[in-house]
Motif scaffolding. Structure first.
Motif, PDB file in Angstrom:
ATOM      1  N   SER A  91       0.164  -3.618  -5.175  1.00 42.71           N
ATOM      2  CA  SER A  91       0.236  -5.040  -5.747  1.00 42.71           C
ATOM      3  C   SER A  91      -0.494  -5.683  -4.476  1.00 42.71           C
ATOM      4  O   SER A  91      -0.536  -5.546  -3.501  1.00 42.71           O
ATOM      5  CB  SER A  91       1.680  -5.326  -5.858  1.00 42.71           C
ATOM      6  N   ALA A  92      -0.970  -6.835  -5.143  1.00 41.88           N
ATOM      7  CA  ALA A  92      -1.724  -7.612  -4.171  1.00 41.88           C
ATOM      8  C   ALA A  92      -1.444  -9.135  -4.626  1.00 41.88           C
ATOM      9  O   ALA A  92      -1.303  -9.594  -5.894  1.00 41.88           O
ATOM     10  CB  ALA A  92      -2.818  -7.754  -4.307  1.00 41.88           C
ATOM     11  N   GLN A  93      -0.900  -9.888  -3.824  1.00 41.89           N
ATOM     12  CA  GLN A  93      -0.423 -11.206  -4.014  1.00 41.89           C
ATOM     13  C   GLN A  93      -1.216 -12.328  -3.155  1.00 41.89           C
ATOM     14  O   GLN A  93      -1.440 -11.860  -1.604  1.00 41.89           O
ATOM     15  CB  GLN A  93       1.013 -11.554  -3.705  1.00 41.89           C
ATOM     16  N   VAL A  94      -1.345 -13.516  -3.493  1.00 45.65           N
ATOM     17  CA  VAL A  94      -2.285 -14.491  -2.652  1.00 45.65           C
ATOM     18  C   VAL A  94      -1.180 -15.702  -2.698  1.00 45.65           C
ATOM     19  O   VAL A  94      -0.581 -16.112  -3.840  1.00 45.65           O
ATOM     20  CB  VAL A  94      -3.438 -14.998  -3.367  1.00 45.65           C
ATOM     21  N   ASN A  95      -0.799 -16.030  -1.402  1.00 41.46           N
ATOM     22  CA  ASN A  95       0.157 -17.136  -1.160  1.00 41.46           C
ATOM     23  C   ASN A  95      -0.656 -18.455  -0.351  1.00 41.46           C
ATOM     24  O   ASN A  95      -1.249 -17.987   0.425  1.00 41.46           O
ATOM     25  CB  ASN A  95       1.376 -16.738  -0.535  1.00 41.46           C
ATOM     26  N   ALA A  96      -0.329 -19.663  -0.939  1.00 45.79           N
ATOM     27  CA  ALA A  96      -0.727 -20.750  -0.175  1.00 45.79           C
ATOM     28  C   ALA A  96       0.232 -21.474   0.814  1.00 45.79           C
ATOM     29  O   ALA A  96       0.968 -22.433   0.095  1.00 45.79           O
ATOM     30  CB  ALA A  96      -1.282 -21.680  -1.058  1.00 45.79           C
ATOM     31  N   VAL A 125       0.835  -1.072   0.053  1.00 48.88           N
ATOM     32  CA  VAL A 125       0.003   0.043  -0.166  1.00 48.88           C
ATOM     33  C   VAL A 125       0.890   1.249  -0.017  1.00 48.88           C
ATOM     34  O   VAL A 125       1.940   1.499   0.780  1.00 48.88           O
ATOM     35  CB  VAL A 125      -0.938   0.016   1.255  1.00 48.88           C
ATOM     36  N   ASP A 126       0.628   2.350  -1.129  1.00 50.78           N
ATOM     37  CA  ASP A 126       1.628   3.335  -1.060  1.00 50.78           C
ATOM     38  C   ASP A 126       0.503   4.644  -1.215  1.00 50.78           C
ATOM     39  O   ASP A 126      -0.414   4.658  -1.967  1.00 50.78           O
ATOM     40  CB  ASP A 126       2.169   3.328  -2.398  1.00 50.78           C
ATOM     41  N   ASP A 127       0.481   5.579  -0.160  1.00 49.16           N
ATOM     42  CA  ASP A 127      -0.445   6.564  -0.257  1.00 49.16           C
ATOM     43  C   ASP A 127      -1.999   6.191  -0.245  1.00 49.16           C
ATOM     44  O   ASP A 127      -2.841   6.875  -1.063  1.00 49.16           O
ATOM     45  CB  ASP A 127       0.093   7.717  -1.185  1.00 49.16           C
TER      46      ASP A 127
END
Length: 239
Positions: free
Chosen positions: A29-34, A22-24
Motif C-alpha cells: 500500500s502507498a499513501q500520500v499525506n499533506a 512493504v511486504d517481502d
C-alpha cells in the motif's frame, strides 16, 4: 510487514509525505499525506458558498483548475445539481488539458533544473543537463514554455474567463506589457475611482462605469484617488 515514511517533500503545495507498507520486497500500500496545515477550511468558514470558486484555486499555483473543479463538484452536490453529459465531458477535457500542462511544468521548471545545480557539477551528465535544463536559460525552455502556454490558452477557450477581482489602495497601480495581438480587457469599477491607460488613451472611471480597451499594447490601471478602489477585470485573449 515494514512501514516506510518518506518526507517531507516540499514544493508548491506545501509539505507532503509518502507512507509505504512493504511486504517481502513488494509495496502493498502507498499513501500520500499533506501534514502541513494551511487553513483553507478556516478561510471559507462564514463566507458565501460561491466564494470557494475564488479561494480554493489558490491552494496550488500549478493545479488550480483541478482545485476549482473539486470546489465546483462539491457545490453541485450540495445544491443537488447534476451536470449534463456534455458538461461533464468538457470538465474532463479541461482537467486533462491542465494535467498535460502540469507535466511540462513539473518536469521542465521544477524537477530537471534541480540537477543543473552546481552541487552536481562533478557528474558525467552535468554539462548536458546544465545546457538543456538550467532554469530560465536552458535550451529546453524555448520549447517547453510555449507548449505550456498553448495548453493554458486551450483551457481558457474551454473554461471561459473568471473575472479578476482587483482591490487597489490609493496610489497603487497595475502596469502590464502588451498581450498577444488582438487582446482586449474590460474593466468595471465597483467602488472608488480608477484611471485606465491603453497606449496614449486615458479614461477615468466612477462606480458602475466600464472601460473596454486594447490590451495588446502597454496598459495600466491606477488608483489616483484617496480611497480604496475595487473593480472586476476580464481579459479577452485573442483566439
Amino acid at each position: 510487514m515494514t512501514r516506510l515514511v518518506v518526507g517531507p517533500f516540499n514544493r508548491v503545495e506545501g509539505d507532503l509525505e509518502v507512507t509505504l507498507d512493504v511486504d517481502d520486497g513488494h509495496v502493498r500500500s502507498a499513501q500520500v499525506n499533506a501534514p502541513m496545515f494551511r487553513g483553507f477550511e478556516q478561510i471559507l468558514l462564514g463566507r458565501d458558498a460561491l466564494d470557494a470558486l475564488v479561494v480554493v484555486p489558490r491552494i496550488c499555483g500549478i493545479c488550480s483548475v483541478s482545485q476549482s473543479a473539486a470546489a465546483a463538484a462539491a457545490l453541485a452536490r450540495a445544491m443537488g445539481v447534476t451536470p449534463p453529459p456534455d458538461g461533464w465531458r468538457v470538465a474532463q477535457l479541461i482537467q486533462a488539458t491542465e494535467n498535460l500542462a502540469d507535466h511540462l511544468t513539473h518536469f521542465y521548471t521544477f524537477f530537471m533544473p534541480d540537477f543543473a545545480r552546481e552541487a552536481y557539477r562533478g557528474r558525467a551528465w552535468f554539462e548536458a543537463v546544465h545546457a538543456r535544463f538550467k532554469a530560465t536559460v536552458g535550451s529546453a525552455a524555448r520549447d517547453a514554455l510555449p507548449a505550456r502556454m498553448a495548453f493554458m490558452q486551450a483551457m481558457g477557450l474551454l473554461a471561459g474567463k473568471w473575472p479578476h477581482t482587483l482591490t487597489l489602495q490609493p496610489g497603487a497601480s497595475l502596469e502590464s506589457a502588451g498581450h498577444e495581438p488582438g487582446s482586449r480587457e474590460h474593466l468595471s469599477v465597483i467602488s472608488g475611482t480608477l484611471e485606465v491607460q491603453s497606449g496614449e488613451a486615458v479614461a477615468r472611471l466612477k462606480p458602475g462605469e466600464t472601460a473596454r480597451y486594447a490590451a495588446d499594447r502597454p496598459h495600466a490601471i491606477r488608483n489616483n484617488g484617496r480611497g480604496v478602489a475595487q473593480a472586476l477585470l476580464v481579459v479577452l485573449h485573442a483566439p
